[in-house]
Motif scaffolding. Structure first.
Motif, PDB file in Angstrom:
ATOM      1  N   ILE A 157       0.830  -1.202   0.000  1.00  0.00           N
ATOM      2  CA  ILE A 157       0.000   0.000   0.000  1.00  0.00           C
ATOM      3  C   ILE A 157       0.864   1.251   0.000  1.00  0.00           C
ATOM      4  O   ILE A 157       1.740   1.419   0.842  1.00  0.00           O
ATOM      5  CB  ILE A 157      -0.937   0.008   1.224  1.00  0.00           C
ATOM      6  N   MET A 158       0.622   2.130  -0.956  1.00  0.00           N
ATOM      7  CA  MET A 158       1.262   3.443  -1.002  1.00  0.00           C
ATOM      8  C   MET A 158       0.230   4.482  -0.571  1.00  0.00           C
ATOM      9  O   MET A 158      -0.867   4.522  -1.120  1.00  0.00           O
ATOM     10  CB  MET A 158       1.762   3.735  -2.422  1.00  0.00           C
ATOM     11  N   SER A 159       0.574   5.311   0.407  1.00  0.00           N
ATOM     12  CA  SER A 159      -0.421   6.225   0.971  1.00  0.00           C
ATOM     13  C   SER A 159      -0.082   7.696   0.770  1.00  0.00           C
ATOM     14  O   SER A 159      -0.950   8.553   0.926  1.00  0.00           O
ATOM     15  CB  SER A 159      -0.592   5.950   2.477  1.00  0.00           C
ATOM     16  N   ASN A 160       1.156   8.011   0.427  1.00  0.00           N
ATOM     17  CA  ASN A 160       1.584   9.398   0.308  1.00  0.00           C
ATOM     18  C   ASN A 160       1.167   9.970  -1.039  1.00  0.00           C
ATOM     19  O   ASN A 160       1.476   9.409  -2.095  1.00  0.00           O
ATOM     20  CB  ASN A 160       3.112   9.465   0.481  1.00  0.00           C
ATOM     21  N   ALA A 161       0.473  11.112  -1.031  1.00  0.00           N
ATOM     22  CA  ALA A 161      -0.044  11.703  -2.269  1.00  0.00           C
ATOM     23  C   ALA A 161       1.075  12.075  -3.235  1.00  0.00           C
ATOM     24  O   ALA A 161       0.921  11.946  -4.460  1.00  0.00           O
ATOM     25  CB  ALA A 161      -0.891  12.934  -1.942  1.00  0.00           C
ATOM     26  N   ARG A 162       2.211  12.528  -2.717  1.00  0.00           N
ATOM     27  CA  ARG A 162       3.346  12.881  -3.584  1.00  0.00           C
ATOM     28  C   ARG A 162       3.878  11.641  -4.296  1.00  0.00           C
ATOM     29  O   ARG A 162       4.146  11.661  -5.504  1.00  0.00           O
ATOM     30  CB  ARG A 162       4.465  13.532  -2.758  1.00  0.00           C
ATOM     31  N   HIS A 163       4.020  10.549  -3.551  1.00  0.00           N
ATOM     32  CA  HIS A 163       4.499   9.304  -4.148  1.00  0.00           C
ATOM     33  C   HIS A 163       3.536   8.796  -5.216  1.00  0.00           C
ATOM     34  O   HIS A 163       3.959   8.348  -6.287  1.00  0.00           O
ATOM     35  CB  HIS A 163       4.663   8.227  -3.062  1.00  0.00           C
ATOM     36  N   ILE A 164       2.249   8.866  -4.910  1.00  0.00           N
ATOM     37  CA  ILE A 164       1.236   8.378  -5.857  1.00  0.00           C
ATOM     38  C   ILE A 164       1.323   9.140  -7.175  1.00  0.00           C
ATOM     39  O   ILE A 164       1.286   8.549  -8.255  1.00  0.00           O
ATOM     40  CB  ILE A 164      -0.176   8.493  -5.245  1.00  0.00           C
ATOM     41  N   GLN A 165       1.454  10.469  -7.096  1.00  0.00           N
ATOM     42  CA  GLN A 165       1.535  11.264  -8.312  1.00  0.00           C
ATOM     43  C   GLN A 165       2.792  10.941  -9.105  1.00  0.00           C
ATOM     44  O   GLN A 165       2.767  10.880 -10.346  1.00  0.00           O
ATOM     45  CB  GLN A 165       1.497  12.758  -7.969  1.00  0.00           C
ATOM     46  N   LEU A 166       3.904  10.716  -8.407  1.00  0.00           N
ATOM     47  CA  LEU A 166       5.148  10.393  -9.104  1.00  0.00           C
ATOM     48  C   LEU A 166       5.065   9.040  -9.799  1.00  0.00           C
ATOM     49  O   LEU A 166       5.599   8.858 -10.902  1.00  0.00           O
ATOM     50  CB  LEU A 166       6.320  10.415  -8.107  1.00  0.00           C
ATOM     51  N   VAL A 167       4.400   8.074  -9.165  1.00  0.00           N
ATOM     52  CA  VAL A 167       4.208   6.767  -9.816  1.00  0.00           C
ATOM     53  C   VAL A 167       3.311   6.927 -11.041  1.00  0.00           C
ATOM     54  O   VAL A 167       3.549   6.313 -12.088  1.00  0.00           O
ATOM     55  CB  VAL A 167       3.622   5.737  -8.826  1.00  0.00           C
ATOM     56  N   LYS A 168       2.273   7.766 -10.920  1.00  0.00           N
ATOM     57  CA  LYS A 168       1.419   8.039 -12.083  1.00  0.00           C
ATOM     58  C   LYS A 168       2.235   8.648 -13.225  1.00  0.00           C
ATOM     59  O   LYS A 168       2.070   8.268 -14.393  1.00  0.00           O
ATOM     60  CB  LYS A 168       0.281   9.001 -11.688  1.00  0.00           C
ATOM     61  N   ASP A 169       3.113   9.589 -12.877  1.00  0.00           N
ATOM     62  CA  ASP A 169       3.940  10.227 -13.903  1.00  0.00           C
ATOM     63  C   ASP A 169       4.879   9.218 -14.558  1.00  0.00           C
ATOM     64  O   ASP A 169       5.068   9.225 -15.784  1.00  0.00           O
ATOM     65  CB  ASP A 169       4.747  11.373 -13.291  1.00  0.00           C
ATOM     66  N   ALA A 170       5.482   8.351 -13.733  1.00  0.00           N
ATOM     67  CA  ALA A 170       6.390   7.338 -14.275  1.00  0.00           C
ATOM     68  C   ALA A 170       5.644   6.345 -15.158  1.00  0.00           C
ATOM     69  O   ALA A 170       6.149   5.937 -16.215  1.00  0.00           O
ATOM     70  CB  ALA A 170       7.097   6.600 -13.135  1.00  0.00           C
ATOM     71  N   GLU A 171       4.447   5.974 -14.735  1.00  0.00           N
ATOM     72  CA  GLU A 171       3.632   5.056 -15.542  1.00  0.00           C
ATOM     73  C   GLU A 171       3.279   5.692 -16.883  1.00  0.00           C
ATOM     74  O   GLU A 171       3.296   5.027 -17.919  1.00  0.00           O
ATOM     75  CB  GLU A 171       2.360   4.682 -14.763  1.00  0.00           C
ATOM     76  N   LYS A 172       3.003   6.993 -16.869  1.00  0.00           N
ATOM     77  CA  LYS A 172       2.714   7.722 -18.117  1.00  0.00           C
ATOM     78  C   LYS A 172       3.953   7.753 -19.016  1.00  0.00           C
ATOM     79  O   LYS A 172       3.859   7.571 -20.244  1.00  0.00           O
ATOM     80  CB  LYS A 172       2.281   9.147 -17.775  1.00  0.00           C
ATOM     81  N   ASN A 173       5.128   7.978 -18.425  1.00  0.00           N
ATOM     82  CA  ASN A 173       6.371   7.960 -19.208  1.00  0.00           C
ATOM     83  C   ASN A 173       6.573   6.613 -19.888  1.00  0.00           C
ATOM     84  O   ASN A 173       6.951   6.549 -21.069  1.00  0.00           O
ATOM     85  CB  ASN A 173       7.577   8.249 -18.307  1.00  0.00           C
ATOM     86  N   ILE A 174       6.322   5.535 -19.141  1.00  0.00           N
ATOM     87  CA  ILE A 174       6.508   4.189 -19.696  1.00  0.00           C
ATOM     88  C   ILE A 174       5.476   3.913 -20.789  1.00  0.00           C
ATOM     89  O   ILE A 174       5.798   3.299 -21.818  1.00  0.00           O
ATOM     90  CB  ILE A 174       6.436   3.140 -18.578  1.00  0.00           C
ATOM     91  N   SER A 175       4.242   4.387 -20.598  1.00  0.00           N
ATOM     92  CA  SER A 175       3.215   4.230 -21.635  1.00  0.00           C
ATOM     93  C   SER A 175       3.631   4.949 -22.911  1.00  0.00           C
ATOM     94  O   SER A 175       3.458   4.425 -24.028  1.00  0.00           O
ATOM     95  CB  SER A 175       1.865   4.778 -21.142  1.00  0.00           C
ATOM     96  N   ASP A 176       4.207   6.148 -22.764  1.00  0.00           N
ATOM     97  CA  ASP A 176       4.679   6.899 -23.930  1.00  0.00           C
ATOM     98  C   ASP A 176       5.816   6.151 -24.629  1.00  0.00           C
ATOM     99  O   ASP A 176       5.885   6.115 -25.870  1.00  0.00           O
ATOM    100  CB  ASP A 176       5.148   8.293 -23.517  1.00  0.00           C
ATOM    101  N   ALA A 177       6.716   5.558 -23.824  1.00  0.00           N
ATOM    102  CA  ALA A 177       7.823   4.793 -24.399  1.00  0.00           C
ATOM    103  C   ALA A 177       7.305   3.575 -25.158  1.00  0.00           C
ATOM    104  O   ALA A 177       7.800   3.238 -26.244  1.00  0.00           O
ATOM    105  CB  ALA A 177       8.793   4.366 -23.301  1.00  0.00           C
ATOM    106  N   LEU A 178       6.296   2.907 -24.600  1.00  0.00           N
ATOM    107  CA  LEU A 178       5.706   1.748 -25.279  1.00  0.00           C
ATOM    108  C   LEU A 178       5.034   2.163 -26.587  1.00  0.00           C
ATOM    109  O   LEU A 178       5.123   1.440 -27.593  1.00  0.00           O
ATOM    110  CB  LEU A 178       4.699   1.059 -24.354  1.00  0.00           C
TER     111      LEU A 178
END
Length: 457
Positions: free
Chosen positions: A389-410
């Motif tokens: 479980i990830m609970s920190n809002a800053r961490h959640i947003q950064l994971v969302k950003d990283a997931e978006k970067n990986i989607s763009d790379a794919l």
């Protein structure tokens, strides 16, 4: 200036049995030797990690009787020499000892500076540092457990693993870009796709579980709505197991929003009882209805209460039209009375909502409501794995950003774009994940994070 000697009161100000003044930095042990006289032979040296009884003196004036401990840098919280002075918990002993230490050359610590030094000295990473404040502010046992698992580094291990995998992938891509003529095995689009897709799936899993983590950390904003006199205040009192809201037979008794915190199966709930929503000429009640609508729009969860003993009214239908697009649970109250409500009409509008039949006066349906709230947060999992479980809002947003970067790379891979384009997105994903653990954090961001800590931690 970093790595000078800092000090602060580490316990809340006020009256108490014990208060703690903490020092960290190269002069901590020297300052202690100048102000502390142990209740033992004066030529004895204070050993590390042992508690000593004695007195704090300002020259000849005795300030307080205390217990002190010296913690050398090799095993302290900040990885610096640390001193903790346990004195009486009143305002004057704490302030006088703090003032004395400051007069000896230490400076007042900034908010969160002890934890900031622990991070800068490599004892913990940034995600672990932030979990310290989550521990302090945890409202439930589950919230505490989630923060403790993050403090132990479980989240950091996962993020670091995914980041290292991306770094390895980027190294292979860069070799293929920079040395195309060399006899080096060229990385294939299929290998890039496989690696990125695997990491993307892991990040999506973290994000899915973070929905409950954010609620555990910040609480579930839950608003009880319905027309007047359907049992909203009675429901609030039943959930709180206390007569917090006034209950009468007179419609419109609740004029303002009543807020209370409660705990349902480890989930912190910010529960709000609102004024009954209806058309009214009463100015005060009208303001209450306006507030009800505002909190309705801000809520994470709506508990919509209906009266089974009367037919549906215009107000009921209006509220149903609002509730159908929200996360909501429907309570059909007063089922101990003769039923006059049209259940088919309710099902036709709120077909995807959980409907619980209740008699709040007879304490029926309360347990079912609590279980439904738990299921909405944790799903149908019997046991929750706090390490996921990830609970920190800053961490959640950064994971969302990283997931978006990986989607763009794919997408670049699928389009057959040159490696240079793929590399840019992979680098951005590495950067965003590094912001979580502090591997690639800027000083301004770091200062902002630690400024939210309490003084003395």
């Amino acid at each position: 200036m970093l790595f000078d000697t800092i000090t602060a009161i580490s316990t809340p100000l006020g009256e108490g049995a014990i208060g703690i003044v903490r020092m960290s930095g190269p002069d901590s042990f020297q300052i202690l030797s100048e102000i502390f006289k142990p209740f033992k032979k004066s030529n004895d040296v204070l050993e590390n990690r042992k508690m000593y009884y004695g007195h704090i003196f300002n020259n000849a004036k005795m300030i307080d009787e205390v217990m002190v401990v010296k913690l050398p840098s090799s095993g302290s919280y900040t990885m610096e020499d640390v001193v903790e002075i346990n004195c009486h918990g009143g305002m004057m002993p704490l302030r006088e000892i703090l003032a004395l230490i400051l007069s000896k050359g230490a400076r007042m610590a900034d908010k969160g500076e002890f934890t900031k030094r622990a991070f800068l000295n490599g004892r913990i990473d940034l995600a672990q540092a932030e979990s310290v404040m989550d521990l302090i502010s945890a409202k439930t046992e589950i919230g505490f457990d989630v923060a403790m698992h993050q403090l132990k580094g479980h989240l950091s291990e996962k993020i670091t693993q995914y980041r290292d995998n991306l770094i390895g992938l980027m190294a292979e891509i860069e070799v293929s870009i920079d040395y195309p003529e060399e006899d080096i095995e060229e990385i294939t689009y299929s290998k890039i796709e496989s690696t990125l897709a695997n990491i993307k799936n892991h990040l999506n899993d973290i994000l899915e579980k973070s929905k409950s983590g954010k609620i555990i950390r910040e609480g579930l904003k839950t608003v009880i709505v319905g027309k007047p006199n359907v049992g909203k205040s009675s429901l609030m009192n039943a959930l709180l197991k206390d007569s917090r809201a006034i209950v009468t037979e007179i419609p419109g008794t609740t004029r303002d929003v009543i807020e209370e915190y409660m705990n349902i199966s480890g989930i912190p709930i910010k529960l709000m009882d609102t004024a009954g929503i209806r058309d009214t000429e009463d100015l005060v009640e009208k303001i209450g209805v306006q507030k009800s609508k505002f909190y309705f729009n801000e809520a994470d969860l709506i508990i919509f209460v209906l009266d089974a003993s009367v037919a549906l009214t215009k107000e009921d239908h209006e509220i149903m039209s609002l509730v159908k697009n929200k996360h909501a649970i429907v309570i059909i109250n007063k089922t101990d009375l003769e039923s006059k409500i049209d259940m088919n009409a309710i099902h036709s509008v709120l077909m995807d909502k959980t409907i619980i039949k209740a008699s709040i006066q007879n304490e029926l349906g309360i347990e079912a409501l609590e279980n439904e709230i738990k299921n909405m947060v944790f799903g149908n999992e019997v046991e929750v794995n706090y390490t996921d479980i990830m609970s920190n809002a800053r961490h959640i947003q950064l994971v969302k950003d990283a997931e978006k970067n990986i989607s763009d790379a794919l997408n670049a891979v699928h389009s057959g774009m040159p490696y240079d384009f793929i590399e840019v997105d992979v680098k951005n994903a590495i950067l965003n994940l590094g912001h979580i653990t502090g591997e690639s954090v800027e000083e301004d961001l770091m200062n902002t994070i630690f400024s939210n800590f309490c003084l003395g931690k």
